[in-house]
Design a protein around this motif. Structure first.
Motif, PDB file in Angstrom:
ATOM      1  N   GLY A  85      -1.308  -9.903  -5.316  1.00 44.49           N
ATOM      2  CA  GLY A  85      -2.172  -8.745  -5.119  1.00 44.49           C
ATOM      3  C   GLY A  85      -2.506  -8.033  -6.417  1.00 44.49           C
ATOM      4  N   GLU A  86      -3.119  -6.840  -6.288  1.00 39.83           N
ATOM      5  CA  GLU A  86      -3.477  -6.047  -7.465  1.00 39.83           C
ATOM      6  C   GLU A  86      -3.486  -4.570  -7.067  1.00 39.83           C
ATOM      7  N   ALA A 137      -6.417  -1.371  -5.831  1.00 41.98           N
ATOM      8  CA  ALA A 137      -6.419  -1.428  -4.362  1.00 41.98           C
ATOM      9  C   ALA A 137      -6.820  -0.083  -3.762  1.00 41.98           C
ATOM     10  N   TRP A 196     -11.405  -8.175  -3.854  1.00 44.33           N
ATOM     11  CA  TRP A 196     -10.619  -8.870  -4.882  1.00 44.33           C
ATOM     12  C   TRP A 196     -10.068 -10.188  -4.331  1.00 44.33           C
ATOM     13  N   SER A 234      -4.225  -5.161  -2.303  1.00 42.64           N
ATOM     14  CA  SER A 234      -5.409  -5.371  -3.137  1.00 42.64           C
ATOM     15  C   SER A 234      -6.611  -4.898  -2.338  1.00 42.64           C
TER      16      SER A 234
END
Length: 391
Positions: free
Chosen positions: A159-160, A164, A124, A120
């Motif tokens: 996460g993302e 990222a 964030w 990420s």
């Protein structure tokens, strides 16, 4: 064509009106025009300076493309006389050759298809963490939600990947060497399961690879790739065949499931032995090897979102700001509320260690060599990647 007298009269009237309009007056009309031009300059500069994360950096690239289509030759000529990345006439962020090189050599990172703990952006993750001072006054971050056990999973640990960035650092060194250092941030590192227990978890995770360039008369020539895995790593020759190079410029690497150690090949990689043996017998609670598993599941082409920075100049590239979390003034509470992660330097990027077993506060690390929950890692500013040699 012969023009009529009425036509000339009309033209003369028009010219006279224009002459009156151009004359100075007491209503401040001329200064309004100056203020308008200055206002455009200020807006353009601010837009460039506000690019602080990967997603905004991508927007800057789009604006750059628009500028190249609509810009004029005079704009380009004016820009060559300045040292900034921003065209103050249009607000368009001009290309930076350092950013170009960082994107050119950025890696493709393969994750296993069943990865659960994705990267990420740092920003964030800040929505789910808090800053706090340790016993020596250095500021860490930890999860806002307290972990009930060393192996508990919080939702944000996933996460993302979609937003990222890879944090790319231009590091110009002696002897014409330039290191392009690519750091990847993950909200969580999942450890390894041994004897029905997960060992070596930690909140927050930083991994990196380095592409080393040599300056030549023609530009830059890549010579080595360095891959980090946990607390060690290895350097490979650029054309040595051990690391695949995509399209002649992008190293292809493999991130281990959960722990994100970076390897040159897919497969299983033993990286640490825990426990102790004597005469071929295990004399501690557990004796085994910890293994990273890698495979070509999901490809992350990091050059699509590079947040570029010059490490030694301490500046962001193409309008991006130098992040406050890249400071090494770890005891400084920073601006605003010191408990907010974005307010100051960060020494360690996760919760403090928990070496208890089955809820009993007994540290058996000496018998195994690893805790169930390790301290959060240090960040890029603390890594040993900034010297004259690859480390």
């Amino acid at each position: 064509m012969i023009k009529s007298r009425s036509h000339w009269a009309t033209s003369f009237s028009t010219l006279f009106a224009l002459f009156l309009t151009a004359c100075p007056s007491d209503d401040g009309g001329g200064s309004e025009g100056d203020e308008s031009e200055t206002g455009e300059d200020e807006v353009g500069t601010t837009d460039g300076a506000d690019t602080t994360d990967g997603a905004e950096g991508t927007t800057g690239s789009e604006e750059e493309g628009t500028g190249s289509e609509t810009g004029t030759e005079s704009d380009t000529e004016t820009d060559t006389d300045t040292d900034t990345d921003t065209d103050t006439d249009t607000g368009v962020i001009e290309p930076d050759p350092r950013q170009d090189e960082l994107e050119r050599y950025a890696p493709r990172v393969y994750f296993p298809a069943d990865e659960s703990y994705w990267p990420s952006s740092v920003e964030w993750s800040f929505d789910y963490t808090e800053r706090f001072p340790d016993g020596e006054g250095r500021y860490w971050v930890r999860s806002q939600t307290e972990l009930d056990s060393p192996s508990e999973i919080l939702p944000y640990f996933a996460g993302e990947l979609e937003t990222a960035p890879v944090y790319g650092y231009w590091a110009e060194k002696e002897g014409g060497i330039v290191d392009l250092v690519y750091f990847m941030f993950y909200p969580y590192n999942r450890g390894k399961e041994v004897a029905d227990t997960i060992w070596g978890n930690h909140v927050g995770d930083w991994e990196h690879i380095t592409v080393r360039l040599q300056t030549t008369a023609e530009g830059y020539e890549p010579t080595h790739v360095y891959l980090s895995a946990h607390n060690f790593g290895g350097a490979y020759e650029w054309n040595g065949g051990e690391v695949e190079i995509l399209d002649g410029t992008h190293p292809v690497v493999y991130s281990a499931w959960g722990s994100h150690g970076i390897w040159a090949q897919p497969g299983d990689h033993s990286y640490m032995s825990i426990g102790e043996e004597a005469l071929g017998l295990c004399v501690t609670l557990i004796c085994t090897d910890l293994v990273d598993s890698t495979s070509a599941g999901v490809a992350w082409d990091t050059w699509e979102n590079v947040q570029g920075m010059d490490f030694f100049a301490q500046e962001g590239l193409e309008g991006a700001q130098w992040p406050v979390w890249m400071s090494d003034d770890f005891t400084n509470p920073g601006e605003g509320d010191p408990l907010v992660p974005g307010m100051g330097a960060i020494y360690r990027w996760g919760n403090q260690e928990d070496c208890s077993v089955l809820g009993i506060p007994i540290d058996i690390t000496d018998m195994i060599g690893i805790c169930r929950l390790e301290d959060g890692p240090t960040g890029p500013v603390s890594k040993s990647t900034w010297g004259a040699e690859l480390q």
